[in-house]
Structure formats: structure tokens, C-alpha cells
Design an enzyme around this catalytic site. Structure first.
Site, PDB file in Angstrom:
ATOM      1  CG  HIS A 289      -2.080   0.938   1.028  1.00 47.51           C
ATOM      2  ND1 HIS A 289      -2.018   2.280   1.322  1.00 47.51           N
ATOM      3  CD2 HIS A 289      -3.313   0.711   0.521  1.00 47.51           C
ATOM      4  CE1 HIS A 289      -3.177   2.830   1.005  1.00 47.51           C
ATOM      5  NE2 HIS A 289      -3.973   1.911   0.518  1.00 47.51           N
TER       6      HIS A 289
ATOM      7  CG  ASP B 201      -8.299  -4.472  -2.966  1.00 48.12           C
ATOM      8  OD1 ASP B 201      -9.518  -4.324  -2.840  1.00 48.12           O
ATOM      9  OD2 ASP B 201      -7.533  -3.569  -3.329  1.00 48.12           O
TER      10      ASP B 201
HETATM   11  N1  CMC Z   1       4.443  -7.472  -4.830  1.00 44.14           N
HETATM   12  C1  CMC Z   1       5.785  -7.410  -4.983  1.00 44.14           C
HETATM   13  N2  CMC Z   1       6.513  -6.294  -4.802  1.00 44.14           N
HETATM   14  C2  CMC Z   1       5.864  -5.176  -4.478  1.00 44.14           C
HETATM   15  C3  CMC Z   1       4.464  -5.146  -4.301  1.00 44.14           C
HETATM   16  C4  CMC Z   1       3.757  -6.346  -4.485  1.00 44.14           C
HETATM   17  N3  CMC Z   1       2.416  -6.376  -4.332  1.00 44.14           N
HETATM   18  N4  CMC Z   1       4.079  -3.895  -3.977  1.00 44.14           N
HETATM   19  C5  CMC Z   1       5.197  -3.156  -3.960  1.00 44.14           C
HETATM   20  N5  CMC Z   1       6.279  -3.922  -4.256  1.00 44.14           N
HETATM   21  C6  CMC Z   1       7.681  -3.485  -4.277  1.00 44.14           C
HETATM   22  C7  CMC Z   1       7.984  -2.695  -5.544  1.00 44.14           C
HETATM   23  O1  CMC Z   1       8.463  -3.536  -6.571  1.00 44.14           O
HETATM   24  C8  CMC Z   1       9.009  -1.710  -5.055  1.00 44.14           C
HETATM   25  O2  CMC Z   1      10.254  -2.375  -5.013  1.00 44.14           O
HETATM   26  P1  CMC Z   1      11.640  -1.541  -5.262  1.00 44.14           P
HETATM   27  O3  CMC Z   1      11.716  -0.542  -4.158  1.00 44.14           O
HETATM   28  O4  CMC Z   1      12.697  -2.601  -5.188  1.00 44.14           O
HETATM   29  O5  CMC Z   1      11.494  -0.911  -6.620  1.00 44.14           O
HETATM   30  C9  CMC Z   1       8.594  -1.412  -3.609  1.00 44.14           C
HETATM   31  O6  CMC Z   1       7.852  -2.574  -3.190  1.00 44.14           O
HETATM   32  C10 CMC Z   1       7.705  -0.184  -3.472  1.00 44.14           C
HETATM   33  O7  CMC Z   1       6.633  -0.303  -4.393  1.00 44.14           O
HETATM   34  P2  CMC Z   1       5.984   0.924  -5.175  1.00 44.14           P
HETATM   35  O8  CMC Z   1       5.324   0.441  -6.422  1.00 44.14           O
HETATM   36  O9  CMC Z   1       7.006   2.024  -5.327  1.00 44.14           O
HETATM   37  O10 CMC Z   1       4.922   1.408  -4.132  1.00 44.14           O
HETATM   38  P3  CMC Z   1       3.652   2.284  -4.447  1.00 44.14           P
HETATM   39  O11 CMC Z   1       3.326   2.992  -3.195  1.00 44.14           O
HETATM   40  O12 CMC Z   1       3.848   3.103  -5.676  1.00 44.14           O
HETATM   41  O13 CMC Z   1       2.530   1.174  -4.822  1.00 44.14           O
HETATM   42  C11 CMC Z   1       0.744  -0.336  -4.664  1.00 44.14           C
HETATM   43  C12 CMC Z   1       1.540   0.774  -3.953  1.00 44.14           C
HETATM   44  C13 CMC Z   1      -0.505  -0.657  -3.830  1.00 44.14           C
HETATM   45  C14 CMC Z   1       0.252   0.184  -6.048  1.00 44.14           C
HETATM   46  C15 CMC Z   1       1.643  -1.584  -4.816  1.00 44.14           C
HETATM   47  O14 CMC Z   1       2.023  -2.067  -3.536  1.00 44.14           O
HETATM   48  C16 CMC Z   1       0.988  -2.690  -5.633  1.00 44.14           C
HETATM   49  O15 CMC Z   1       1.066  -2.671  -6.874  1.00 44.14           O
HETATM   50  N6  CMC Z   1       0.283  -3.681  -4.955  1.00 44.14           N
HETATM   51  C17 CMC Z   1      -0.443  -4.697  -5.660  1.00 44.14           C
HETATM   52  C18 CMC Z   1      -1.789  -4.139  -6.119  1.00 44.14           C
HETATM   53  C19 CMC Z   1      -2.759  -3.977  -4.941  1.00 44.14           C
HETATM   54  O16 CMC Z   1      -2.926  -4.866  -4.121  1.00 44.14           O
HETATM   55  N7  CMC Z   1      -3.449  -2.798  -4.927  1.00 44.14           N
HETATM   56  C20 CMC Z   1      -4.472  -2.518  -3.933  1.00 44.14           C
HETATM   57  C21 CMC Z   1      -4.101  -1.386  -2.998  1.00 44.14           C
HETATM   58  S1  CMC Z   1      -5.200  -1.291  -1.596  1.00 44.14           S
HETATM   59  C22 CMC Z   1      -6.728  -0.879  -2.214  1.00 44.14           C
HETATM   60  C23 CMC Z   1      -6.809   0.477  -2.796  1.00 44.14           C
HETATM   61  O17 CMC Z   1      -6.587   1.459  -2.071  1.00 44.14           O
HETATM   62  O18 CMC Z   1      -7.104   0.578  -3.989  1.00 44.14           O
END
Ligand code: CMC
Length: 431
Positions: A308, A366
Site C-alpha cells: 500500500h 483487497d
Molecule cells: N508485490 C511485490 N513487490 C511489491 C508489491 C507487491 N504487491 N508492492 C510493492 N512492491 C515493491 C515494488 O516492486 C518496489 O520495489 P523496489 O523498491 O525494489 O522498486 C517497492 O515494493 C515499493 O513499491 P511501489 O510500487 O514504489 O509502491 P507504491 O506505493 O507506488 O505502490 C501499490 C503501492 C498498492 C500500487 C503496490 O504495492 C501494488 O502494486 N500492490 C499490488 C496491487 C494492490 O494490491 N493494490 C491494492 C491497494 S489497496 C486498495 C486500494 O486502495 O485501492
């Protein structure tokens, strides 16, 4: 927002610029850069808004470090445990918990608006039968501005109020109709003797050919899912609603924009994507393969339902839903379902893996909502529509707050331009 007497100093080419700092009631201080461009001739750069407050708001607060979510100051676990969805809707819309009389009046107003214009049935029939219910919802909610033009004037406070009530009341009906249409069953009219959640289950699962009795435990679980998704600060879809409405667009068009944004798998679409991922994993022995893929920088695969932007400790909504999932699965006698075994084992493995621990990646809302909805009998394509109908109150409360703010301005971000500098047009024969 209060002035702190604190300022930040930004020095560019030896010239200093003082920037005021505001203190919120909760959360970190905020540097006011509104006059920066006029004073210093520079923009700030923050794609993804990781350090930028896009507005001020009094509705919802998240402390990502503590794993805390407050609606108008009330913790989400108290609301999910002691309150119910329509009471939370009142709280979000009007700022305080209702008295018994206020709640009764509000419930009556919502209940009186649950039916949709009969001609909307024809509108639905224009969609292909196999359309994703989210595609149908984006279209139908946008079309509400054609069916309910008498509550689309954003400058009229009475019309704004009617639009809020209509949206909260009709979204379950529209979501249920999208579902029924996609499976070829007749639309089911709302029943005003049922509560909000029970009525939604009735519209989704009853058929004219036989009696359908809503199980009160399932209705309670449904209500809790609605409550836990009701609002979530300035996330992508809420910011979309705010940006759309900053131009003065009507509320139905703005909520349709929010639904479109929610659909993506990084946001509300994650619940569907999570269940599809669990199906793809299939058996517990394949979990290590998928964990390895999630950790591989060269593989775009991510564990859906994990991570998140704001929560870096725990998602408080997930905590409540995990408990709800156990209750529902036991009631339905499906706790030995192979998909659920995969979910439980995946959760356990990821929570003990250094990659997920170091990056503070926990199961989010989710992850568990998909498991409960699956057990209740919803197809995965209905997961995001259910999120959308629950979040409508959050979107419309934030919309109402923004429209009522005299400082409201059209949203117009700037950019860091990296394209060509000016060049002369070449006639085609010379290129
Ligand atoms: N699986 C594997 N690695 C992950 C994941 C994951 N689900 N989420 C983040 N990471 C890693 C990412 O690769 C990155 O690694 P590095 O620092 O080595 O590049 C690090 O963790 C930080 O990730 P980010 O993409 O920079 O973080 P963000 O804040 O931009 O993204 C997120 C947040 C929710 C989009 C992401 O965690 C994700 O894609 N999760 C899976 C989709 C998901 O479950 N979304 C629902 C969110 S909750 C409901 C809502 O509010 O909509």
C-alpha cells in the site's frame, strides 16, 4: 489548517524564498508552495503525489505508520464493529454521528431513492451481455446525468444534496443490475423493507422463480465490506473525482470518472486480480514459484492484494476483514476450499519472507475482501463494482466538501517538459 509561524527557506541561485508552513490537526506539517512559481519562477516535481497534499480536507485521516484510519476522527475498527454502513455514510457526508431521529430520516431518504428510472432498463440492454460490470457501471453512472438532470446543477445546494442521496441509494441497484444483465437473469427491483446490505444481496441473488431469504450473517458481512471501503482520503479515484469536479462538471459525471479510475488493478481492480492470481497459483506447492516471481525485478508480476502507498505497518481494514472472512467461511462451511488454502499459505509465506518484511508489504483490504466475496457466491467480475458502490459515499462526500469550499479552483498541474524545443515545420517532400 493553522499557521505555525514556522517557515521553510528555499535557496535558488543564492536567492532565498520563505515558504509558510501549515500544521494539520493530524499528520505531518505542510509547506505552502502556492506562490512559489510567482515568487521564484520554478515548479515543484512530484509525479504520483508522493509528497504533495493536493487539498485540505476534514473527512478522513490515515496514519500509515501506525496503520490507523479515522473517519471524522472515529477509528475504522470501532465503526466496523459498532456502527453500520448507512450510519457511516451520514458521518462522512455531514461530519457527525447522527442522532436516532437523524438516522431514521436519512435511512428513509435513501430508501425512497433506491429504484432507478424505468427507462434505464433499456439503456442497460444496449450493452453486450458479456460486458464487464465495471464497464457497464462507468456508462450507466455517467448516464445518470441524463436521467437525473434535475439534480446536476453544482451551484444549487439543494440539488447537490439530492445528487448525494440519489448516488448512495442507486449505486447498489445499478451494480446489481450490471450483474444480473451479465448473467442473463431478470433485473430484481429493490425491497425497501430490507436494510441496505440485505437489499443488495437480494437484488443480486434472488430470482422471480423462487423465494430468497437473506442470511443475516451474510448481510452483516456485506455491510462490513461496504463500511470498510467507504472512504480512504486522497487516493487515485478520489483525486480523480476532485479533479473532474474542479471544472464544475456534474456529480454523476465525476463519480463515473472515479469508477473508471478505481477499475485499474493497482487500485480497486486488485480484488479481482488477487482472486485470479490465487486461481492461477492453484495449489500450495506452486506458491514459492510465484513468490520468486514477485521478488524478481525483471518480472512485472506483483503479489496482488499486497502493499500500500500509505500503510507501511498494517492495513486496519484488512485486520477487520480477516476476522470477517473466518466467520463467513465457517458459516458457509467452505473453510477447506483449495483456493482459500492457497490464500492462507500465501499470506503466511509472504509475511515471513525478508523481501516483503523489508519493503513493508502486508496484505491489504483487497486480499481478504476477494476471499469473502468469492465465498458469498459473487463472481470475480463483481468485486470491483462492490468496491465502487461502497466508495461512492466517500467520493461524493469529498466532492461536496470541495464544491462548498470558496477557495475551490480548477485543478491544473504543471509539468517538467522534456520534449523537443521549438523547430520549424518541414514540407513532406523534404523529410
Ligand atoms: N508485490 C511485490 N513487490 C511489491 C508489491 C507487491 N504487491 N508492492 C510493492 N512492491 C515493491 C515494488 O516492486 C518496489 O520495489 P523496489 O523498491 O525494489 O522498486 C517497492 O515494493 C515499493 O513499491 P511501489 O510500487 O514504489 O509502491 P507504491 O506505493 O507506488 O505502490 C501499490 C503501492 C498498492 C500500487 C503496490 O504495492 C501494488 O502494486 N500492490 C499490488 C496491487 C494492490 O494490491 N493494490 C491494492 C491497494 S489497496 C486498495 C486500494 O486502495 O485501492
Amino acid at each position: 489548517m493553522s499557521d505555525t509561524n514556522k517557515t521553510a527557506t528555499l535557496t535558488i541561485d543564492g536567492q532565498s524564498h520563505e515558504l509558510p508552513i501549515f500544521s494539520p490537526t493530524l499528520g505531518p506539517d505542510v509547506i505552502d508552495i502556492r506562490k512559489l512559481y510567482a515568487q521564484a519562477g520554478v515548479f515543484t516535481y512530484d509525479p504520483g503525489f508522493t509528497s504533495t497534499a493536493s487539498c485540505d480536507s476534514t473527512i478522513t485521516f490515515i496514519d500509515g505508520g501506525k496503520g490507523e484510519l479515522l473517519h471524522r476522527g472515529y477509528p475504522i475498527d470501532q465503526l466496523a464493529g459498532k456502527s453500520h454502513y448507512l450510519e457511516v455514510c451520514f458521518l462522512l457526508l455531514y461530519g457527525n454521528l447522527p442522532t436516532a431521529k437523524e438516522l431514521e430520516d436519512f435511512e428513509t431518504r435513501i430508501t425512497r431513492h433506491t429504484m432507478v428510472h424505468e427507462q434505464m432498463h433499456n439503456f442497460f440492454r444496449g450493452f453486450r451481455r458479456d460486458a464487464h460490470p465495471m464497464a457497464t457501471m462507468v456508462g450507466v453512472v455517467g448516464a445518470m446525468s441524463a436521467f437525473y438532470a434535475d439534480s446536476a446543477d453544482v451551484n444549487d445546494p439543494w440539488q447537490r444534496e439530492v445528487a448525494c442521496i440519489r448516488l448512495i441509494a442507486k449505486l447498489p441497484t445499478i451494480a446489481a443490475m450490471a450483474y444480473k444483465y451479465s448473467i442473463g437473469q431478470p433485473f430484481v427491483y429493490p425491497r425497501n423493507d430490507l436494510d441496505y446490505a440485505a437489499n443488495f444481496l437480494h437484488m443480486c441473488f434472488s430470482v422471480p422463480a423462487e423465494e430468497y431469504n437473506v442470511d443475516p450473517i451474510l448481510a452483516r458481512a456485506m455491510d462490513r465490506i461496504f463500511t470498510l471501503h467507504a472512504d480512504h482520503e486522497q487516493n487515485a479515484s478520489t483525486s480523480t473525482v476532485r479533479l473532474a469536479s474542479s471544472s464544475g462538471a456534474n456529480p454523476f459525471a465525476c463519480i463515473a470518472a472515479g469508477i473508471a479510475c478505481l477499475w485499474g488493478p493497482a487500485h480497486g481492480g486488485a480484488n479481482q486480480a488477487c482472486l485470479e492470481m490465487l486461481r492461477e497459483i492453484g495449489t500450495v506447492d506452486r506458491i514459492p514459484e510465484f513468490i520468486a516471481r514477485a521478488k524478481d525485478k525483471d518480472d512485472p508480476f506483483r503479489l496482488m492484494g499486497f502493499g500500500h502507498r500509505v500503510y507501511k505497518n498494517t492495513d486496519p481494514r484488512a485486520k477487520v476483514l480477516k476476522q470477517s472472512a473466518d466467520e463467513v467461511l465457517e458459516l458457509l462451511g467452505v473453510d477447506d476450499n483449495p483456493l482459500l488454502q492457497v490464500a492462507k499459505e500465501l499470506e503466511h509465506t509472504a509475511l515471513n519472507d525478508p523481501y516483503f518484511i523489508d519493503k513493508k508489504l502486508f496484505p491489504n483490504v483487497d486480499f481478504y475482501s476477494g476471499i469473502i466475496l468469492e465465498a458469498m457466491g459473487f463472481p470475480t467480475s463483481m468485486f470491483t463494482p462492490i468496491f465502487a458502490l461502497s466508495r461512492t459515499v466517500g467520493w461524493i462526500s469529498q466532492w461536496k466538501e470541495m464544491i462548498g469550499d470558496p477557495q475551490n479552483k480548477i485543478g491544473r498541474p504543471r509539468q517538467l517538459y522534456l520534449g523537443e524545443t521549438e523547430r520549424n515545420y518541414e514540407d513532406i517532400e523534404n523529410r
